[in-house]
Design a protein around this motif. Structure first.
Motif, PDB file in Angstrom:
ATOM      1  N   ARG A 127     -46.739-155.201  79.049  1.00 54.38           N
ATOM      2  CA  ARG A 127     -46.746-154.597  80.382  1.00 54.38           C
ATOM      3  C   ARG A 127     -45.963-153.275  80.381  1.00 54.38           C
ATOM      4  N   ARG A 128     -44.812-153.287  79.699  1.00 54.55           N
ATOM      5  CA  ARG A 128     -43.990-152.064  79.668  1.00 54.55           C
ATOM      6  C   ARG A 128     -44.650-150.968  78.823  1.00 54.55           C
ATOM      7  N   VAL A 129     -45.311-151.383  77.734  1.00 54.91           N
ATOM      8  CA  VAL A 129     -46.014-150.400  76.905  1.00 54.91           C
ATOM      9  C   VAL A 129     -47.163-149.783  77.697  1.00 54.91           C
ATOM     10  N   ARG A 130     -47.895-150.625  78.413  1.00 52.21           N
ATOM     11  CA  ARG A 130     -49.013-150.149  79.239  1.00 52.21           C
ATOM     12  C   ARG A 130     -48.524-149.167  80.293  1.00 52.21           C
ATOM     13  N   GLU A 131     -47.375-149.473  80.889  1.00 50.85           N
ATOM     14  CA  GLU A 131     -46.797-148.620  81.919  1.00 50.85           C
ATOM     15  C   GLU A 131     -46.555-147.208  81.377  1.00 50.85           C
ATOM     16  N   VAL A 132     -46.140-147.135  80.108  1.00 48.53           N
ATOM     17  CA  VAL A 132     -45.840-145.834  79.506  1.00 48.53           C
ATOM     18  C   VAL A 132     -47.120-145.066  79.172  1.00 48.53           C
ATOM     19  N   VAL A 133     -48.107-145.741  78.564  1.00 50.27           N
ATOM     20  CA  VAL A 133     -49.278-145.002  78.060  1.00 50.27           C
ATOM     21  C   VAL A 133     -50.400-144.886  79.092  1.00 50.27           C
ATOM     22  N   GLY A 134     -50.345-145.688  80.158  1.00 44.45           N
ATOM     23  CA  GLY A 134     -51.390-145.631  81.181  1.00 44.45           C
ATOM     24  C   GLY A 134     -52.612-146.440  80.780  1.00 44.45           C
ATOM     25  N   PRO A 135     -53.601-146.497  81.692  1.00 41.65           N
ATOM     26  CA  PRO A 135     -54.732-147.413  81.486  1.00 41.65           C
ATOM     27  C   PRO A 135     -55.720-146.945  80.430  1.00 41.65           C
ATOM     28  N   ARG A 136     -55.735-145.665  80.068  1.00 44.18           N
ATOM     29  CA  ARG A 136     -56.819-145.182  79.205  1.00 44.18           C
ATOM     30  C   ARG A 136     -56.527-145.267  77.712  1.00 44.18           C
ATOM     31  N   VAL A 137     -55.253-145.284  77.325  1.00 45.67           N
ATOM     32  CA  VAL A 137     -54.916-145.322  75.893  1.00 45.67           C
ATOM     33  C   VAL A 137     -55.043-146.758  75.389  1.00 45.67           C
ATOM     34  N   PRO A 138     -55.889-147.001  74.354  1.00 49.27           N
ATOM     35  CA  PRO A 138     -56.042-148.373  73.878  1.00 49.27           C
ATOM     36  C   PRO A 138     -54.780-148.916  73.191  1.00 49.27           C
ATOM     37  N   VAL A 139     -54.455-150.155  73.539  1.00 47.40           N
ATOM     38  CA  VAL A 139     -53.320-150.859  72.940  1.00 47.40           C
ATOM     39  C   VAL A 139     -53.887-152.106  72.274  1.00 47.40           C
ATOM     40  N   VAL A 140     -53.703-152.222  70.961  1.00 47.12           N
ATOM     41  CA  VAL A 140     -54.203-153.379  70.213  1.00 47.12           C
ATOM     42  C   VAL A 140     -53.036-154.003  69.452  1.00 47.12           C
ATOM     43  N   ALA A 141     -52.973-155.336  69.477  1.00 47.24           N
ATOM     44  CA  ALA A 141     -51.889-156.034  68.774  1.00 47.24           C
ATOM     45  C   ALA A 141     -52.456-157.088  67.844  1.00 47.24           C
ATOM     46  N   SER A 142     -51.798-157.264  66.717  1.00 47.24           N
ATOM     47  CA  SER A 142     -52.077-158.430  65.882  1.00 47.24           C
ATOM     48  C   SER A 142     -51.120-159.537  66.295  1.00 47.24           C
ATOM     49  N   LEU A 143     -51.568-160.790  66.142  1.00 49.06           N
ATOM     50  CA  LEU A 143     -50.767-161.946  66.543  1.00 49.06           C
ATOM     51  C   LEU A 143     -50.711-162.965  65.416  1.00 49.06           C
ATOM     52  N   ASP A 144     -49.649-163.771  65.433  1.00 48.46           N
ATOM     53  CA  ASP A 144     -49.538-164.910  64.530  1.00 48.46           C
ATOM     54  C   ASP A 144     -50.545-165.995  64.955  1.00 48.46           C
ATOM     55  N   LEU A 145     -50.897-166.853  64.009  1.00 46.85           N
ATOM     56  CA  LEU A 145     -51.756-168.008  64.316  1.00 46.85           C
ATOM     57  C   LEU A 145     -51.041-168.958  65.288  1.00 46.85           C
TER      58      LEU A 145
END
Ligand code: ZN
Length: 495
Positions: A127-145
């Protein structure tokens, strides 16, 4: 060519465990590199089986320019302290805003972080990362199983991609997959259609191994569905030790909601197959004594004290059974006991003294084990792992020692000062033990050990001895888990 910000914050939180993850725990790393800010992130993860390393390599190969924000990981434990979360997230977000504009963000996350102040740690971070980059910049994360995936995580990220092996031999490969998804979204500007379902039962982690059924078959089905539909799919069996609403299994993916639905069906159908055979310590040792032989040891997994699931690696139940039954050619590792490891260095190699081993976490049903032990070998805890999962990890486990019991001279134990799961044979070789030559190898691990130890094992027994990482999730006192979730496969539902 795009400009991509790289960051990461990994923690797997067992809310029932004895100790929390403070900032110092992220400085130590627990086998992972310590906390890194900015440019040094790239050198710290390079060459290791770490998601960020795979993502960085892939994004660079695609011609993108990378900038570092913050990257941190710590051993699984109870909650991340508010202080550690705010310092690391604060730094990540501050650096990200100073690096703007960026065309994309890749984050190396676990997906089961519970903070003292936020039940859904990753949801808040995203949420905080999204707040900084705004809605248009893609944010992708890898996750643990072992991610406990939440609606907030799905909504804040444009892509989430989880490991599909346990032992996690595909951590770097998953980072690479996440990077390709990010690249695709940056190039096309299109968000592939997403699907997400949480399942309504929990499974213990020993039965989540992807080498064995039912997970083996589920991941094969996942890959068939991807081939057929072109979707990017994930199945996370989850980390069933985090008491919050969204704990548990989930399926999600991008490009074909119908494929996600099919995958949900496969996981729902497999419920009965997740049951697991557990042995108590005396029975497991009795069986291992008759079955194990040098060259083909029986491997005993002390799953409930797994440092990779919030245990402190210091309970003594299994060690006590090995000594009481006078086991031959037996070794247990790693017992995480900094004061005893330090004392072994003071006593000196070749000398014998009285030690009080383990029992530091005061787990109900557990206590220190006292007796005379000979210090056979000492180590400084610095070595590089070679097994399929921890390959390239540079360990700094503090003073280490190999002790031999005077009461049962066939029993040896490897002591380390810093917490890490016994999932690599180098942890034994560092103090002169070749695991293959033993009859019995007892490990503080649930499943990760299988990558490096199953090839040398005659058989594997999962042992249920006192510890905070309960193999049966129904034994935890759940207070926040959403209602209706069955606490074990085909088990009672949370009321
Ligand atoms: Zn995991």
């Amino acid at each position: 060519m795009a400009r991509v910000a790289i960051g990461g914050f990994q923690h797997e939180t067992n809310t029932f465990a004895p100790s929390k993850a403070d900032y110092a725990a992220f400085e130590a790393g627990g086998g992972w590199p310590g906390v890194q800010y900015g440019e040094p992130i790239f050198a710290a993860v390079e060459g290791a089986n770490i998601p960020a390393a795979g993502a960085i390599q892939t994004l660079r190969a695609l011609g993108h320019t990378l900038v570092g924000t913050a990257w941190a990981a710590a051993s699984p434990s109870a909650h991340v302290t508010a202080d550690a979360f705010e310092r690391i997230t604060g730094e990540l977000v501050k650096r990200l805003s100073s690096l703007l504009p960026v065309d994309g963000v890749y984050l190396d996350l676990h997906g089961a972080m519970v903070v003292e102040t936020y039940d859904d740690g990753e949801g808040e971070l995203l949420r905080r990362v999204r707040e900084v980059v705004g809605p248009r910049v893609p944010v992708v994360a890898s996750l643990d199983l072992h991610a406990n995936v939440t609606h907030a995580m799905l909504e804040q990220a444009d892509g989430l991609v989880a490991y599909r092996t346990y032992p996690h031999v595909d951590m770097a490969a998953t980072g690479a997959r996440a990077a390709r998804l990010l690249d695709q979204i940056m190039r096309t500007g299109e968000r592939p259609k997403r699907g997400f379902h949480q399942l309504s039962y929990l499974t213990g982690i020993p039965s989540q191994c992807s080498f064995i059924e039912p997970c083996k078959g589920i991941y094969e089905e996942l890959e068939r569905l991807e081939m057929r539909t072109g979707a990017v799919l994930s199945f996370t069996p989850g980390f069933p030790m985090a008491d919050f609403a969204d704990c548990g299994m989930a399926v999600f993916g991008y490009g074909s909601p119908a494929a996600v639905d099919e995958l949900r069906g496969a996981v729902a159908d497999a419920e009965k197959d997740f049951a697991l055979e557990l042995h108590d310590a005396p029975d497991a040792v009795r069986r291992a004594r008759t079955r194990g032989e040098p060259g083909a040891p029986v491997v005993l997994a002390d799953t409930q004290d797994n440092p990779g699931a919030g245990g402190n690696g210091d309970t003594t139940g299994l060690l006590r059974s090995l000594i009481e039954q006078n086991a031959q050619d037996a070794v247990l590792g790693m017992l995480i006991d900094a004061p005893s490891a330090q004392r072994a260095h003071e006593v000196g190699q070749g000398n014998t003294s009285v030690f009080s081993l383990g029992g530091l976490s005061r787990i109900p049903g557990d206590r220190p084990l006292s007796g005379e032990f000979t210090v056979e070998q000492l180590g400084d805890g610095r070595f590089t792992c070679t097994g399929p999962m921890f390959k390239g990890f540079r360990m700094t486990l503090g003073p280490m020692a190999l002790l031999r019991s005077r009461a049962a001279p066939g029993v040896r134990m490897v002591l380390a000062s810093r917490k890490c799961q016994a999932a690599d044979q180098e942890m034994f070789r560092h103090v002169g033990v070749e695991p293959r030559k033993k009859r019995i190898v007892a490990l503080k691990s649930s499943v990760h050990f299988r990558a490096d130890f199953e090839p040398i094992a005659k058989e594997v027994l999962v042992v249920k001895s006192p510890g905070p990482a309960l193999a049966d999730p129904a034994e935890f006192q759940w207070t926040k888990l959403r209602k209706g979730v069955r606490l074990r496969p085909l088990g009672p539902a949370r009321a």
